[in-house]
Design a protein around this motif. Structure first.
Motif, PDB file in Angstrom:
ATOM      1  N   GLY A 185     -50.067 -22.926 -22.544  1.00  0.00           N
ATOM      2  CA  GLY A 185     -48.670 -23.283 -22.372  1.00  0.00           C
ATOM      3  C   GLY A 185     -47.819 -22.613 -23.434  1.00  0.00           C
ATOM      4  N   ARG A 186     -46.810 -21.841 -22.999  1.00  0.00           N
ATOM      5  CA  ARG A 186     -45.984 -21.091 -23.950  1.00  0.00           C
ATOM      6  C   ARG A 186     -44.521 -21.152 -23.519  1.00  0.00           C
ATOM      7  NH1 ARG A 186     -48.787 -15.163 -24.176  1.00  0.00           N
ATOM      8  NH2 ARG A 186     -47.629 -14.856 -22.223  1.00  0.00           N
ATOM      9  N   PHE A 187     -43.625 -21.146 -24.510  1.00  0.00           N
ATOM     10  CA  PHE A 187     -42.202 -21.001 -24.225  1.00  0.00           C
ATOM     11  C   PHE A 187     -41.893 -19.522 -24.008  1.00  0.00           C
ATOM     12  CE2 PHE A 187     -41.902 -24.929 -27.004  1.00  0.00           C
ATOM     13  CZ  PHE A 187     -41.763 -25.789 -25.930  1.00  0.00           C
ATOM     14  N   ARG A 188     -40.995 -19.260 -23.052  1.00  0.00           N
ATOM     15  CA  ARG A 188     -40.617 -17.889 -22.723  1.00  0.00           C
ATOM     16  C   ARG A 188     -39.100 -17.767 -22.630  1.00  0.00           C
ATOM     17  NH1 ARG A 188     -44.355 -14.610 -20.575  1.00  0.00           N
ATOM     18  NH2 ARG A 188     -42.831 -13.083 -21.351  1.00  0.00           N
ATOM     19  N   SER A 189     -38.599 -16.554 -22.766  1.00  0.00           N
ATOM     20  CA  SER A 189     -37.181 -16.305 -22.547  1.00  0.00           C
ATOM     21  C   SER A 189     -36.841 -16.521 -21.074  1.00  0.00           C
ATOM     22  CB  SER A 189     -36.830 -14.881 -22.972  1.00  0.00           C
ATOM     23  OG  SER A 189     -36.731 -14.783 -24.376  1.00  0.00           O
ATOM     24  N   LEU A 190     -35.553 -16.748 -20.820  1.00  0.00           N
ATOM     25  CA  LEU A 190     -35.129 -17.096 -19.462  1.00  0.00           C
ATOM     26  C   LEU A 190     -35.511 -16.010 -18.457  1.00  0.00           C
ATOM     27  CD1 LEU A 190     -31.624 -18.741 -19.973  1.00  0.00           C
ATOM     28  CD2 LEU A 190     -33.871 -19.800 -19.808  1.00  0.00           C
ATOM     29  N   GLY A 191     -36.152 -16.456 -17.376  1.00  0.00           N
ATOM     30  CA  GLY A 191     -36.566 -15.551 -16.329  1.00  0.00           C
ATOM     31  C   GLY A 191     -37.956 -14.990 -16.503  1.00  0.00           C
ATOM     32  N   ASP A 192     -38.549 -15.189 -17.681  1.00  0.00           N
ATOM     33  CA  ASP A 192     -39.882 -14.649 -17.951  1.00  0.00           C
ATOM     34  C   ASP A 192     -40.987 -15.682 -17.732  1.00  0.00           C
ATOM     35  OD1 ASP A 192     -38.636 -12.315 -18.650  1.00  0.00           O
ATOM     36  OD2 ASP A 192     -38.783 -12.620 -20.816  1.00  0.00           O
ATOM     37  N   GLY A 193     -40.601 -16.935 -17.498  1.00  0.00           N
ATOM     38  CA  GLY A 193     -41.580 -18.001 -17.316  1.00  0.00           C
ATOM     39  C   GLY A 193     -41.680 -18.461 -15.880  1.00  0.00           C
ATOM     40  N   GLN A 194     -42.037 -19.721 -15.700  1.00  0.00           N
ATOM     41  CA  GLN A 194     -42.332 -20.261 -14.376  1.00  0.00           C
ATOM     42  C   GLN A 194     -41.293 -21.262 -13.863  1.00  0.00           C
ATOM     43  OE1 GLN A 194     -46.143 -21.965 -15.248  1.00  0.00           O
ATOM     44  NE2 GLN A 194     -47.261 -20.034 -15.023  1.00  0.00           N
ATOM     45  N   VAL A 195     -40.282 -21.559 -14.646  1.00  0.00           N
ATOM     46  CA  VAL A 195     -39.318 -22.585 -14.246  1.00  0.00           C
ATOM     47  C   VAL A 195     -38.469 -22.094 -13.075  1.00  0.00           C
ATOM     48  CG1 VAL A 195     -37.340 -23.968 -14.968  1.00  0.00           C
ATOM     49  CG2 VAL A 195     -39.230 -23.583 -16.555  1.00  0.00           C
ATOM     50  N   ASP A 196     -38.300 -22.957 -12.080  1.00  0.00           N
ATOM     51  CA  ASP A 196     -37.500 -22.654 -10.891  1.00  0.00           C
ATOM     52  C   ASP A 196     -36.049 -23.062 -11.170  1.00  0.00           C
ATOM     53  OD1 ASP A 196     -36.308 -22.399  -8.429  1.00  0.00           O
ATOM     54  OD2 ASP A 196     -37.669 -23.751  -7.374  1.00  0.00           O
ATOM     55  N   PHE A 197     -35.321 -22.170 -11.828  1.00  0.00           N
ATOM     56  CA  PHE A 197     -33.962 -22.511 -12.231  1.00  0.00           C
ATOM     57  C   PHE A 197     -32.998 -22.562 -11.051  1.00  0.00           C
ATOM     58  CE2 PHE A 197     -35.539 -21.183 -16.440  1.00  0.00           C
ATOM     59  CZ  PHE A 197     -35.119 -22.274 -17.175  1.00  0.00           C
ATOM     60  N   LYS A 198     -33.251 -21.795  -9.998  1.00  0.00           N
ATOM     61  CA  LYS A 198     -32.369 -21.875  -8.829  1.00  0.00           C
ATOM     62  C   LYS A 198     -32.358 -23.294  -8.267  1.00  0.00           C
ATOM     63  CE  LYS A 198     -32.330 -17.098  -7.173  1.00  0.00           C
ATOM     64  NZ  LYS A 198     -32.608 -16.179  -6.034  1.00  0.00           N
ATOM     65  N   SER A 199     -33.537 -23.905  -8.168  1.00  0.00           N
ATOM     66  CA  SER A 199     -33.602 -25.270  -7.650  1.00  0.00           C
ATOM     67  C   SER A 199     -32.991 -26.264  -8.624  1.00  0.00           C
ATOM     68  CB  SER A 199     -35.057 -25.646  -7.351  1.00  0.00           C
ATOM     69  OG  SER A 199     -35.571 -24.872  -6.286  1.00  0.00           O
ATOM     70  N   ILE A 200     -33.181 -26.041  -9.927  1.00  0.00           N
ATOM     71  CA  ILE A 200     -32.605 -26.947 -10.936  1.00  0.00           C
ATOM     72  C   ILE A 200     -31.087 -26.917 -10.874  1.00  0.00           C
ATOM     73  CG2 ILE A 200     -32.256 -27.264 -13.417  1.00  0.00           C
ATOM     74  CD1 ILE A 200     -35.174 -26.447 -13.823  1.00  0.00           C
ATOM     75  N   PHE A 201     -30.500 -25.728 -10.874  1.00  0.00           N
ATOM     76  CA  PHE A 201     -29.041 -25.636 -10.825  1.00  0.00           C
ATOM     77  C   PHE A 201     -28.507 -26.203  -9.507  1.00  0.00           C
ATOM     78  CE2 PHE A 201     -29.522 -23.024 -14.534  1.00  0.00           C
ATOM     79  CZ  PHE A 201     -28.293 -23.026 -15.173  1.00  0.00           C
ATOM     80  N   SER A 202     -29.239 -26.010  -8.417  1.00  0.00           N
ATOM     81  CA  SER A 202     -28.814 -26.579  -7.140  1.00  0.00           C
ATOM     82  C   SER A 202     -28.824 -28.099  -7.179  1.00  0.00           C
ATOM     83  CB  SER A 202     -29.732 -26.083  -6.010  1.00  0.00           C
ATOM     84  OG  SER A 202     -29.561 -24.701  -5.794  1.00  0.00           O
ATOM     85  N   LYS A 203     -29.879 -28.672  -7.750  1.00  0.00           N
ATOM     86  CA  LYS A 203     -29.956 -30.132  -7.836  1.00  0.00           C
ATOM     87  C   LYS A 203     -28.857 -30.694  -8.732  1.00  0.00           C
ATOM     88  CE  LYS A 203     -34.750 -31.217  -6.640  1.00  0.00           C
ATOM     89  NZ  LYS A 203     -34.419 -32.193  -5.590  1.00  0.00           N
ATOM     90  N   PHE A 204     -28.653 -30.084  -9.881  1.00  0.00           N
ATOM     91  CA  PHE A 204     -27.605 -30.570 -10.775  1.00  0.00           C
ATOM     92  C   PHE A 204     -26.231 -30.485 -10.097  1.00  0.00           C
ATOM     93  CE2 PHE A 204     -30.195 -29.972 -14.849  1.00  0.00           C
ATOM     94  CZ  PHE A 204     -30.255 -31.338 -15.077  1.00  0.00           C
ATOM     95  N   THR A 205     -25.985 -29.405  -9.382  1.00  0.00           N
ATOM     96  CA  THR A 205     -24.706 -29.261  -8.682  1.00  0.00           C
ATOM     97  C   THR A 205     -24.572 -30.313  -7.592  1.00  0.00           C
ATOM     98  OG1 THR A 205     -24.728 -26.872  -9.131  1.00  0.00           O
ATOM     99  CG2 THR A 205     -23.248 -27.654  -7.403  1.00  0.00           C
TER     100      THR A 205
END
Length: 351
Positions: free
Chosen positions: A269-289
């Motif tokens: 498990g490692r921290f990565r710069s934005l876009g270099d990891g596995q987090v689904d940010f499109k879904s996160i921003f959609s849910k928050f919106t």
């Protein structure tokens, strides 16, 4: 629906002795040049803010805001991550965390805790003086050494820990309430508040205090193998702050969540710069919106590989491209029939 505000950047990982990171003026100029619209300020760093002065003087706070405004930036929130950690420290971590405190209270756990509580009390006043309505901190930890039950935890141990934790935080939460500021705990491994259940346990202990809220950081959930999208569905009413940080979890036949005591580069498990990891940010921003989140999207840069300045530059554009400009009309408005109540009744077969 609200638009998420951003991009913003947490300055803690960037402030340093060398320009442009050595003063609020310089670092704001740098952040603005990258396209950021807000800055989250670590309250423990005197190069950026004098917390005591900010808690006592609105004129001083206006000067601070003047510096950020000069560079077309807003202050998103103040942070007391380090001070909040010291509100509750298990003796096993005394030495490790002592460096977070002012020199005059190091080596004295009781004095250190009192200092930390006072720092939070000042942060509530400073936030009000700066016109802020949210603040971020850590909860600290008394039970964390017992997170994996071996040997089996004695009955009542966790209950005792959360009773004590809530007793320490309740007066602080009351102070934030008096100043009209939400206190957002970053849900984070190493803290007693490290997932949804532990937050619920604490929230119950503080009497469902209305100022007790969350900072959402999906990177910490990826590394726990927790469903970070369902977490938003469950807790969106309590999530008042958002750290945009990426991570990856790549378990092998040799290591998993605990990392085998390896360096960050060599962990599953490692921290990565934005876009270099596995987090689904499109879904996160959609849910928050969808849920009407009206706070800031704040980059917290941590990466085991990439240079921080590259991460910051790329992060501003990344967040900007994920913020959804919400629509004021429905996609099928063009097909509206303009029916009235009588027409509706006719369509339904109602006489």
């Amino acid at each position: 629906m609200n638009n998420i505000k951003g991009p913003a950047i947490f300055l803690a990982q960037f402030v340093g002795e060398d320009a442009p990171f050595n003063s609020l003026e310089n670092i704001c100029k740098w952040a603005s040049s990258l396209g950021y619209k807000g800055v989250q300020i670590p309250s423990w760093d005197g190069r950026l803010i004098d917390l005591k002065k900010a808690s006592e003087s609105k004129d001083y706070c206006d000067e601070i805001k003047g510096i950020t405004k000069k560079h077309n930036l807003e202050i998103t929130e103040l942070s007391t991550h380090l001070q909040g950690q010291l509100v509750a420290v298990h003796p096993a971590y005394d030495t490790a965390f002592d460096g977070f405190a002012a020199p005059e209270v190091r080596g004295n756990p009781k004095a250190r805790q009192e200092w930390a509580v006072n720092q939070l009390m000042m942060a509530a006043k400073a936030s009000k003086n700066l016109g802020l309505d949210r603040h971020v901190t850590f909860s600290g930890a008394l039970a964390w050494p017992y997170v994996y039950p071996w040997p089996q935890r004695p009955e009542g141990l966790i209950e005792n820990a959360f009773n004590e934790l809530s007793n320490r935080w309740k007066p602080i939460l009351d102070q934030f309430d008096q100043n009209g500021v939400d206190l957002c705990y970053e849900i984070h491994p190493g803290e007693d508040l490290h997932d949804g259940i532990t937050f619920e346990m604490f929230l119950e202990k503080v009497g469902n205090h209305k100022r007790c809220n969350m900072l959402y950081d999906p990177s910490h959930y990826v590394l726990q193998n927790l469903d970070y999208l369902a977490h938003i569905d469950i807790y969106h009413e309590k999530i008042k702050m958002f750290h945009v940080k990426d991570a990856e979890l790549n378990p092998t036949g040799k290591q998993g969540v605990y990392g085998g005591f390896q360096s960050w580069v060599n962990r599953a498990g490692r921290f990565r710069s934005l876009g270099d990891g596995q987090v689904d940010f499109k879904s996160i921003f959609s849910k928050f919106t969808t849920y009407g989140y009206d706070g800031w999207a704040v980059l917290e840069w941590e990466c085991c590989l990439k240079h921080p300045e590259d991460g910051a530059r790329e992060g501003a554009e990344f967040i900007k491209n994920h913020i959804i400009n919400t629509t004021e009309k429905a996609f099928d408005d063009f097909a509206g029939s303009g029916a009235d109540i009588e027409s509706n009744k006719k369509m339904l077969g109602i006489n």
